[in-house]
Design a protein around this motif. Structure first.
Motif, PDB file in Angstrom:
ATOM      1  N   UNK A   1       0.833  -1.200   0.000  1.00 57.50           N
ATOM      2  CA  UNK A   1       0.000   0.000   0.000  1.00 57.50           C
ATOM      3  C   UNK A   1       0.864   1.245   0.000  1.00 57.50           C
ATOM      4  N   UNK A   2       0.324   2.400  -0.446  1.00 59.83           N
ATOM      5  CA  UNK A   2       1.138   3.628  -0.515  1.00 59.83           C
ATOM      6  C   UNK A   2       1.806   4.002   0.797  1.00 59.83           C
ATOM      7  N   UNK A   3       1.154   3.719   1.935  1.00 61.23           N
ATOM      8  CA  UNK A   3       1.751   4.092   3.217  1.00 61.23           C
ATOM      9  C   UNK A   3       2.519   2.995   3.898  1.00 61.23           C
ATOM     10  N   UNK A   4       2.684   1.844   3.251  1.00 63.12           N
ATOM     11  CA  UNK A   4       3.327   0.694   3.889  1.00 63.12           C
ATOM     12  C   UNK A   4       4.811   0.636   3.555  1.00 63.12           C
ATOM     13  N   UNK A   5       5.556  -0.006   4.443  1.00 70.48           N
ATOM     14  CA  UNK A   5       7.004  -0.133   4.288  1.00 70.48           C
ATOM     15  C   UNK A   5       7.366  -1.412   3.547  1.00 70.48           C
ATOM     16  N   UNK A   6       8.346  -1.290   2.652  1.00 68.70           N
ATOM     17  CA  UNK A   6       8.974  -2.459   2.027  1.00 68.70           C
ATOM     18  C   UNK A   6      10.460  -2.148   1.928  1.00 68.70           C
ATOM     19  N   UNK A   7      11.297  -3.159   2.048  1.00 67.26           N
ATOM     20  CA  UNK A   7      12.741  -2.942   2.002  1.00 67.26           C
ATOM     21  C   UNK A   7      13.120  -2.177   0.733  1.00 67.26           C
ATOM     22  N   UNK A   8      13.922  -1.119   0.878  1.00 70.48           N
ATOM     23  CA  UNK A   8      14.221  -0.261  -0.264  1.00 70.48           C
ATOM     24  C   UNK A   8      15.300  -0.820  -1.182  1.00 70.48           C
ATOM     25  N   UNK A   9      16.059  -1.779  -0.695  1.00 71.07           N
ATOM     26  CA  UNK A   9      17.109  -2.394  -1.494  1.00 71.07           C
ATOM     27  C   UNK A   9      16.623  -3.790  -1.864  1.00 71.07           C
ATOM     28  N   UNK A  10      16.056  -3.933  -3.057  1.00 70.94           N
ATOM     29  CA  UNK A  10      15.424  -5.201  -3.436  1.00 70.94           C
ATOM     30  C   UNK A  10      16.427  -6.350  -3.469  1.00 70.94           C
ATOM     31  N   UNK A  41      -2.105  -0.366   9.828  1.00 71.54           N
ATOM     32  CA  UNK A  41      -3.212  -0.923   9.051  1.00 71.54           C
ATOM     33  C   UNK A  41      -2.867  -1.069   7.575  1.00 71.54           C
ATOM     34  N   UNK A  42      -2.119  -0.120   7.015  1.00 72.93           N
ATOM     35  CA  UNK A  42      -1.770  -0.200   5.589  1.00 72.93           C
ATOM     36  C   UNK A  42      -0.922  -1.431   5.307  1.00 72.93           C
ATOM     37  N   UNK A  43       0.026  -1.711   6.202  1.00 74.18           N
ATOM     38  CA  UNK A  43       0.868  -2.890   6.023  1.00 74.18           C
ATOM     39  C   UNK A  43       0.057  -4.172   6.198  1.00 74.18           C
ATOM     40  N   UNK A  44      -0.837  -4.205   7.199  1.00 73.00           N
ATOM     41  CA  UNK A  44      -1.665  -5.394   7.426  1.00 73.00           C
ATOM     42  C   UNK A  44      -2.563  -5.674   6.226  1.00 73.00           C
ATOM     43  N   UNK A  45      -3.165  -4.618   5.671  1.00 75.65           N
ATOM     44  CA  UNK A  45      -4.021  -4.802   4.503  1.00 75.65           C
ATOM     45  C   UNK A  45      -3.227  -5.340   3.322  1.00 75.65           C
TER      46      UNK A  45
END
Length: 523
Positions: free
Chosen positions: A350-359, A408-412
């Motif tokens: 989601x736009x507000x969720x975190x994902x590792x920036x170095x794929x 919530x954004x990450x959970x969704x």
């Protein structure tokens, strides 16, 4: 003052001692082994901080930084150091923290060789920019201040992001300020832009962060909303992956006025990539101050990617013959989601969720986590699950996975990824890990717990509950060696460190990502 630098500190400074008083001197941009002249900026009874103004004896690791903004920008601290040297310094800092703060007598007995990032530049899949209302351009904070400077390139961001920087600057400059000053209908008050580009899926999402009211200009720190998870120095991102050089949601926030109509009209120009006939898979998303998400536009290519991914999800085995939803619920993916790949699998973000920036670095972390856990488990707990990065990757190894997450954004995002991949043995719980861990039945003992906490480390209550349940294996992913060492000390009566390794997720910066494996030993 003349100083011989003898070490590197977590935070990016080189360290030496004042030859007259013997107190510690922290100097940037110095390198351990150099003889330098330091101009003091801050004096305290036990330390001095200053800038290196001359290098009398340079280190063989010193080089010319490739970024035109190095020194002004607060995002990269170590571009003047050869990459092999950066790795060695991070390894030594982890060793020092484990010994001093963790009380581990022989850290070298547990430390594995650091793993370098597959790319030392161009590795970021996400970058966040402030918007400078004075110049009408993307901007970063100057080092050690809240003042902005315009940027048109970021060497640590990937090529997809760098292609868009000048185009976004052109968009921001396209509306005359005298018209904007009238604040007509359909105007967005823009204060931050995040750009996400996946080299694996080809999808790009531009997230425009807006807030109602206000005029173009700088707000006071008291007016700024608090950050989500990390401490609030404008030069220290809430996560080291939340912006190349700042979390602009924490301190002084510029507000720039821009018409939605112009943003929508700019989509084809933003999506046009040199040398390609088809427009890029590009989406424009607005995230308002109250959390409302508006999809402003998307190219046909972007729509195809998300539509195909949704179609695969909606034809999976989790929908019964009568069209009933599974226990996970189908619903719909978070609006404006970005699709990234890890371990050969797609993740919705989601736009507000975190994902590792170095794929590419995230692949190394995943491999290290997989190696640290048993091949078969009855119950695995992922205590800080985010978008389900580890919980979903490990679902095939466990009969049941329980994942905790506060946002919530990450959970969704995690729930929809589970649906899209027909994963039904992962249970998602939203809330604080220290509280949710206590809600598990008293007799339940997980086979392993994965910890990936914020920079502040794990809540002591969570560590106590893990120890009380006698969990045999812990895999701890840390973004701060100091808090990792402190948590290891809290666990020392019940757990022994088996291994720890730096996996470099953030080249050219002092940030240190560590994967540590612990085994239960005490009663």
């Amino acid at each position: 003052m003349q100083v011989e630098l003898t070490d590197m500190a977590y935070g990016g400074d080189a360290v030496g001692r004042d030859p007259d008083s013997g107190i510690a001197v922290f100097a940037w941009p110095g390198i351990s082994g150099e003889q330098v002249t330091v101009d003091p900026e801050l004096r305290r009874p036990n330390l001095v901080r200053g800038l290196v103004t001359a290098v009398e004896k340079p280190s063989p690791l010193r080089l010319d930084p490739p970024c035109p903004y190095f020194g002004a920008c607060g995002g990269c601290q170590w571009q003047h150091i050869e990459y092999e040297g950066q790795l060695a310094f991070k390894h030594n800092i982890l060793r020092s923290q484990l010994a001093r703060r963790g009380g581990i007598a022989d850290p070298d007995g547990f430390l594995l060789a650091p793993l370098p990032s597959p790319q030392s530049f161009g590795y970021r899949n996400t970058s966040q920019f402030a918007v400078d209302p004075q110049t009408g351009s993307l901007a970063y904070f100057r080092r050690g201040s809240h003042h902005l400077f315009a940027v048109d390139v970021c060497p640590i961001s990937n090529s997809g992001i760098n292609r868009l920087i000048p185009k976004l600057n052109s968009l921001l400059k396209s509306t005359p300020q005298d018209i904007l000053a009238q604040e007509p209908r359909g105007v967005m008050r823009l204060w931050k832009i995040a750009v996400r580009h996946s080299e694996a899926t080809g999808q790009t999402v531009i997230v425009l962060h807006t807030r109602p009211g206000g005029k173009a200009g700088m707000e006071s720190p008291q007016q700024a909303p608090k950050g989500r998870r990390r401490r609030g120095d404008a030069q220290v991102p809430e996560r080291p992956d939340e912006g190349p050089n700042m979390d602009v949601g924490e301190e002084a926030n510029p507000v720039f006025l821009l018409k939605r109509r112009d943003v929508k009209r700019a989509l084809p120009a933003l999506a046009a990539l040199e040398g390609q006939d088809a427009p890029a898979a590009l989406s424009l998303v607005e995230v308002m101050d109250d959390g409302t998400i508006n999809l402003l536009g998307a190219t046909r290519t972007a729509g195809s990617i998300t539509s195909e991914a949704m179609a695969e999800a909606l034809t999976g085995s989790y929908l019964g013959d009568m069209g009933r939803e599974s226990a996970l619920g189908s619903g719909a993916p978070p609006l404006g989601s970005w699709i990234e790949s890890l371990g050969g699998q797609a993740y919705w973000v989601a736009p507000g969720a975190f994902f590792q920036v170095n794929s590419a670095g995230a692949e190394l972390i995943l491999e290290e986590v997989l190696a640290g856990l048993p091949d078969e488990m009855d119950l695995l707990v992922d205590a800080h699950s985010g978008v389900g990065t580890f919980a979903l990757a490990l679902a095939g190894r466990a009969e049941r996975v329980v994942a905790f997450e506060t946002e919530s954004a990450a959970s969704a995002s995690a729930r929809w990824t589970a649906i899209s991949r027909s994963i039904t043995n992962v249970e998602f719980k939203q809330g604080r890990a220290e509280a949710l861990m206590r809600t598990l039945p008293a007799e339940v003992r997980p086979d392993a717990v994965v910890l990936d906490p914020p920079r502040s480390g794990c809540h002591p209550g969570l560590l106590r509950e893990i120890a009380r349940r006698e969990v045999p294996r812990i895999v701890y992913i840390s973004c701060d060696p100091g808090t990792l060492a402190g948590d290891l000390k809290l666990l020392a009566d019940n757990y022994t460190l088996k291994s720890a390794r730096v996996i470099d997720m953030f080249p050219q910066t002092y940030h240190i990502e560590t994967v540590a494996v612990l085994d239960r030993t005490g009663s």
